[in-house]
Design an enzyme around this catalytic site. Structure first.
Site, short mmCIF file in Angstrom:
data_model
loop_
_atom_site.label_atom_id
_atom_site.label_comp_id
_atom_site.label_asym_id
_atom_site.label_seq_id
_atom_site.Cartn_x
_atom_site.Cartn_y
_atom_site.Cartn_z
N GLU A 1 3.37 -4.67 -16.04
CA GLU A 1 2.26 -3.75 -16.31
C GLU A 1 1.47 -4.16 -17.55
O GLU A 1 2.05 -4.52 -18.57
CB GLU A 1 2.79 -2.33 -16.58
CG GLU A 1 3.08 -1.56 -15.32
CD GLU A 1 3.39 -0.10 -15.60
OE1 GLU A 1 3.06 0.41 -16.68
OE2 GLU A 1 3.98 0.53 -14.72
N GLU B 1 -4.42 0.41 -10.29
CA GLU B 1 -4.02 1.82 -10.10
C GLU B 1 -5.04 2.76 -10.73
O GLU B 1 -5.37 2.63 -11.92
CB GLU B 1 -2.62 2.05 -10.71
CG GLU B 1 -2.16 3.50 -10.53
CD GLU B 1 -0.67 3.71 -10.79
OE1 GLU B 1 0.08 2.73 -10.99
OE2 GLU B 1 -0.26 4.89 -10.78
O1 KIV Z 1 6.32 1.88 -9.82
C1 KIV Z 1 5.64 1.86 -8.79
O2 KIV Z 1 6.04 2.33 -7.72
C2 KIV Z 1 4.33 1.20 -8.87
C3 KIV Z 1 3.39 1.40 -7.73
C4 KIV Z 1 2.90 2.79 -7.72
C5 KIV Z 1 2.29 0.41 -7.73
O3 KIV Z 1 4.04 0.58 -9.83
#
Ligand code: KIV
Length: 274
Positions: free
Chosen positions: A115, A182
């Site tokens: 991330e 996202e």
């Molecule tokens: O943690 C998760 O499930 C994610 C998705 C929503 C992309 O990062």
């Protein structure tokens, strides 16, 4: 259908084929997803909230993701299996990042997802050099929830939109094979998807991304409470489960369960001996 690899995802983008992806945490759901032909399965740190009922994703550890990756691995034969790198798992040191990513691969993942951008983009080439493909994640990055100040749409203003666009390019240049976008405005996600050679997979990012991802529990109607706007519930499995459990309770209390067909008769000779 052929096994999905990172190269196949790149090919799908070139051919204009939309990529389907779902996040899953266990063997039964992963098996259903894979059998349905989904291209990518993510063991997401969303499991902290969706699976464990916690307030955010920050308590999820490398060991947690590795554990769920092993369960999901057994159900996934065709899709590309990606494991999330949880909070702080790639910010402490280059060695620790490699060690943590290694745990995901040993547990059965074929790639990892990181991330954000700061402290992340520089680790992409190091992971690639060790043979670990990397997926980026921009926009609403839940591991930075305290910095972002809430689960809000990102990149709405001109400056923030430009930064997200530039960050996406930096991740591509660093060697990421794909990107999750996202909760970003649809127009911005469309621009990013068009500008990048790698696939951009949206969640709350409109219809013009190269693919879509949702959390399986959310789209199956298994997550309690109000779902975010971007979730479409394709089933209401929690309602079906509730009805089934209530029926079990009623039948057990009333003596209708177990019936003869759920019980084991003894052999007649043995019965005489008792
Ligand atoms: O943690 C998760 O499930 C994610 C998705 C929503 C992309 O990062």
């Amino acid at each position: 259908m052929d096994k999905v690899t990172v190269n196949r995802l790149a090919e799908m983008k070139r051919e204009g084929q939309r990529i389907t992806a779902l996040a899953a945490y266990d063997f039964p759901i992963a098996s259903l997803i894979d059998a349905a032909g989904v291209d990518l399965v993510l063991v997401g740190d969303s499991l902290g909230m969706t699976f464990r009922g916690e307030e955010n994703t920050l308590t999820v550890t490398v060991e947690d993701i590795a554990y769920h990756t092993r369960a999901v691995r057994r159900g996934v034969k065709r899709a590309l299996l990606v494991a999330d790198m949880p909070f702080l798992s790639c910010h402490v040191s280059a060695e620790k990042t490699l060690e943590n990513a290694g745990k995901m691969i040993i547990s059965g993942a074929e790639a990892v997802k990181l991330e954000g951008i700061d402290g992340v983009v520089e680790t992409v080439p190091r992971l690639l050099a060790a043979g670990v493909p990397v997926m980026g994640h921009l926009g609403l990055t839940p591991q930075s929830i305290h910095k972002l100040g809430g689960y809000k749409v990102q990149g709405r203003q001109g400056k923030a939109a430009q930064k997200l666009f530039d960050d996406a390019r930096r991740l591509e240049e660093a060697g990421a094979f794909a990107l999750v976008l996202e909760c970003v405005p649809a127009e911005l996600a469309a621009r990013v998807s068009e500008a990048l050679a790698i696939p951009a997979i949206g969640i709350g990012a409109g219809p013009d991304c190269d693919g879509q991802i949702l959390v399986a529990n959310d789209m199956l109607g298994l997550t309690p409470g109000r779902a975010p706007r971007f979730v479409k519930r394709y089933a209401e499995l929690a309602d079906a489960a509730k009805t089934a459990i209530e029926t079990y309770v009623r039948e057990t209390r009333g003596g209708a369960f177990p019936a003869a067909e759920h019980s084991y008769p003894a052999e007649p000779r043995r019965l005489k001996a008792v």
